[in-house]
Design a protein around this motif. Structure first.
Motif, PDB file in Angstrom:
ATOM      1  N   ASP A  56       0.832  -1.199   0.000  1.00 54.81           N
ATOM      2  CA  ASP A  56       0.000   0.000   0.000  1.00 54.81           C
ATOM      3  C   ASP A  56       0.867   1.250   0.000  1.00 54.81           C
ATOM      4  O   ASP A  56       2.099   1.177  -0.085  1.00 54.81           O
ATOM      5  CB  ASP A  56      -0.990  -0.019   1.185  1.00 54.81           C
ATOM      6  CG  ASP A  56      -0.295  -0.038   2.546  1.00 54.81           C
ATOM      7  OD1 ASP A  56       0.869   0.404   2.649  1.00 54.81           O
ATOM      8  OD2 ASP A  56      -0.920  -0.493   3.522  1.00 54.81           O
ATOM      9  N   TRP A  62       0.594  -6.607   1.515  1.00 57.64           N
ATOM     10  CA  TRP A  62      -0.745  -7.170   1.721  1.00 57.64           C
ATOM     11  C   TRP A  62      -0.804  -8.593   1.178  1.00 57.64           C
ATOM     12  O   TRP A  62      -0.240  -8.905   0.135  1.00 57.64           O
ATOM     13  CB  TRP A  62      -1.797  -6.317   1.017  1.00 57.64           C
ATOM     14  CG  TRP A  62      -2.160  -5.089   1.804  1.00 57.64           C
ATOM     15  CD1 TRP A  62      -1.395  -3.968   1.977  1.00 57.64           C
ATOM     16  CD2 TRP A  62      -3.359  -4.883   2.547  1.00 57.64           C
ATOM     17  NE1 TRP A  62      -2.044  -3.070   2.788  1.00 57.64           N
ATOM     18  CE2 TRP A  62      -3.253  -3.597   3.153  1.00 57.64           C
ATOM     19  CE3 TRP A  62      -4.508  -5.636   2.760  1.00 57.64           C
ATOM     20  CZ2 TRP A  62      -4.265  -3.072   3.944  1.00 57.64           C
ATOM     21  CZ3 TRP A  62      -5.524  -5.107   3.561  1.00 57.64           C
ATOM     22  CH2 TRP A  62      -5.395  -3.838   4.140  1.00 57.64           C
ATOM     23  N   THR A  82      -9.237  -6.717  -0.258  1.00 55.09           N
ATOM     24  CA  THR A  82      -9.275  -5.609  -1.214  1.00 55.09           C
ATOM     25  C   THR A  82     -10.539  -4.780  -1.057  1.00 55.09           C
ATOM     26  O   THR A  82     -10.498  -3.541  -1.008  1.00 55.09           O
ATOM     27  CB  THR A  82      -9.171  -6.129  -2.659  1.00 55.09           C
ATOM     28  OG1 THR A  82      -7.963  -6.875  -2.804  1.00 55.09           O
ATOM     29  CG2 THR A  82      -9.174  -4.977  -3.653  1.00 55.09           C
ATOM     30  N   ARG A  85     -10.623  -2.926   2.404  1.00 61.23           N
ATOM     31  CA  ARG A  85      -9.694  -1.794   2.408  1.00 61.23           C
ATOM     32  C   ARG A  85     -10.254  -0.626   1.606  1.00 61.23           C
ATOM     33  O   ARG A  85     -10.199   0.530   2.037  1.00 61.23           O
ATOM     34  CB  ARG A  85      -8.364  -2.275   1.820  1.00 61.23           C
ATOM     35  CG  ARG A  85      -7.287  -1.238   1.663  1.00 61.23           C
ATOM     36  CD  ARG A  85      -6.067  -1.937   1.072  1.00 61.23           C
ATOM     37  NE  ARG A  85      -5.114  -1.043   0.475  1.00 61.23           N
ATOM     38  CZ  ARG A  85      -4.113  -1.433  -0.310  1.00 61.23           C
ATOM     39  NH1 ARG A  85      -3.965  -2.712  -0.585  1.00 61.23           N
ATOM     40  NH2 ARG A  85      -3.279  -0.559  -0.823  1.00 61.23           N
ATOM     41  N   THR A 128     -12.280  -2.340  12.063  1.00 57.25           N
ATOM     42  CA  THR A 128     -12.002  -2.840  10.710  1.00 57.25           C
ATOM     43  C   THR A 128     -13.261  -2.920   9.850  1.00 57.25           C
ATOM     44  O   THR A 128     -13.152  -3.197   8.659  1.00 57.25           O
ATOM     45  CB  THR A 128     -11.356  -4.245  10.761  1.00 57.25           C
ATOM     46  OG1 THR A 128     -12.235  -5.145  11.446  1.00 57.25           O
ATOM     47  CG2 THR A 128     -10.005  -4.198  11.467  1.00 57.25           C
ATOM     48  N   VAL A 163      -2.932  -1.514  10.263  1.00 56.17           N
ATOM     49  CA  VAL A 163      -3.372  -2.740   9.599  1.00 56.17           C
ATOM     50  C   VAL A 163      -3.537  -3.875  10.611  1.00 56.17           C
ATOM     51  O   VAL A 163      -3.002  -3.836  11.717  1.00 56.17           O
ATOM     52  CB  VAL A 163      -2.371  -3.174   8.501  1.00 56.17           C
ATOM     53  CG1 VAL A 163      -2.527  -2.320   7.265  1.00 56.17           C
ATOM     54  CG2 VAL A 163      -0.937  -3.104   9.009  1.00 56.17           C
ATOM     55  N   GLN A 198      -6.341  -6.635   6.639  1.00 57.75           N
ATOM     56  CA  GLN A 198      -7.418  -5.661   6.783  1.00 57.75           C
ATOM     57  C   GLN A 198      -6.837  -4.308   7.162  1.00 57.75           C
ATOM     58  O   GLN A 198      -5.830  -4.226   7.875  1.00 57.75           O
ATOM     59  CB  GLN A 198      -8.431  -6.097   7.856  1.00 57.75           C
ATOM     60  CG  GLN A 198      -9.221  -7.346   7.494  1.00 57.75           C
ATOM     61  CD  GLN A 198     -10.264  -7.687   8.546  1.00 57.75           C
ATOM     62  OE1 GLN A 198     -10.818  -6.822   9.193  1.00 57.75           O
ATOM     63  NE2 GLN A 198     -10.508  -8.976   8.710  1.00 57.75           N
ATOM     64  N   LEU A 199      -7.512  -3.262   6.702  1.00 59.42           N
ATOM     65  CA  LEU A 199      -7.179  -1.902   7.103  1.00 59.42           C
ATOM     66  C   LEU A 199      -7.843  -1.607   8.439  1.00 59.42           C
ATOM     67  O   LEU A 199      -8.925  -2.131   8.737  1.00 59.42           O
ATOM     68  CB  LEU A 199      -7.671  -0.919   6.036  1.00 59.42           C
ATOM     69  CG  LEU A 199      -7.292   0.556   6.201  1.00 59.42           C
ATOM     70  CD1 LEU A 199      -5.785   0.760   6.059  1.00 59.42           C
ATOM     71  CD2 LEU A 199      -8.036   1.402   5.167  1.00 59.42           C
TER      72      LEU A 199
END
Length: 219
Positions: A56, A62, A82, A85, A128, A163, A198-199
């Motif tokens: 990223d 990732w 994806t 995020r 998340t 993250v 995961q973000l």
């Protein structure tokens, strides 16, 4: 598999026409096996055949998961990396992929009140799950098994924090050892040893809202 009558972008699954959120991962979306190795300079991990798109904007690697939405069965306990995020970073509804609900009090997030001992703990919490729009919030409160006791939160500053995923350490024998389900803030010295799934955002300037007043839950 069909689409919901009230939203062309919300998938339904099975004979009961259960809504499947955009961010949900399907069983056919398998992890792409990649060999994890130590970088030649010893500053972190990499995967063989890694491209620039694998990291990223903060340089974090990732994990790669196939994206074939609708293939197999929905795994409601898992989010596709994806799509999760993208929805969280762009403030999109995690259910329909449209713009999330936003007012002067902020974006609308749904949490499970049964997992929160004190509503004051919401401020600064790590999250998340992407936000939702009002129409899909109604779907989520009726169908999502993980919400339990739905609580609405308006967040003025959902700040990108870091993250969630796997951090690697090196054993005395020089082998990589994975440690799963870890949180890592961006800027941490160990991010080079991390593979994200995961973000994570930090919820700031939060307001608990009445979901009935928000026209989400019928009174």
């Amino acid at each position: 598999m069909r689409f919901a009558d009230d939203s062309e972008t919300v998938m339904n699954w099975g004979s009961r026409r259960i809504p499947v959120p955009y961010a949900t991962r399907w069983t056919g979306e398998r992890v792409i096996d990649q060999e994890v190795t130590i970088r030649p300079d010893g500053t972190g991990v990499r995967v063989l055949g890694e491209t620039a798109a694998a990291r990223d904007q903060y340089g974090v690697l990732w994990g790669q998961v196939r994206e074939v939405r609708g293939k197999g069965r929905p795994d409601f306990s898992s989010l596709h990396p994806t799509r999760q995020r993208r929805a969280l970073a762009e403030r999109l509804c995690q259910v329909c992929d449209g713009p999330a609900s936003h007012t002067r009090d902020g974006w609308l997030f749904l949490l499970n009140a049964d997992e929160i001992q004190d509503t004051r703990d919401v401020e600064g919490a790590k999250n998340t799950s992407p936000p939702v729009c009002l129409r899909c919030a109604d779907l989520a409160t009726r169908f999502c098994p993980h919400l339990g006791n739905p609580m609405g939160i308006r967040v003025r500053r959902p700040r990108i924090w870091g993250v969630f995923g796997t951090v690697y350490t090196v054993t005395p024998a020089g082998r990589l050892e994975p440690h799963h389900d870890e949180y890592m803030p961006y800027g941490h010295p160990a991010t080079g040893w991390f593979i994200a799934s995961q973000l994570v955002v930090e919820l700031r300037r939060c307001t608990v809202v009445d979901l009935v007043a928000e026209s989400v839950i019928p009174g």
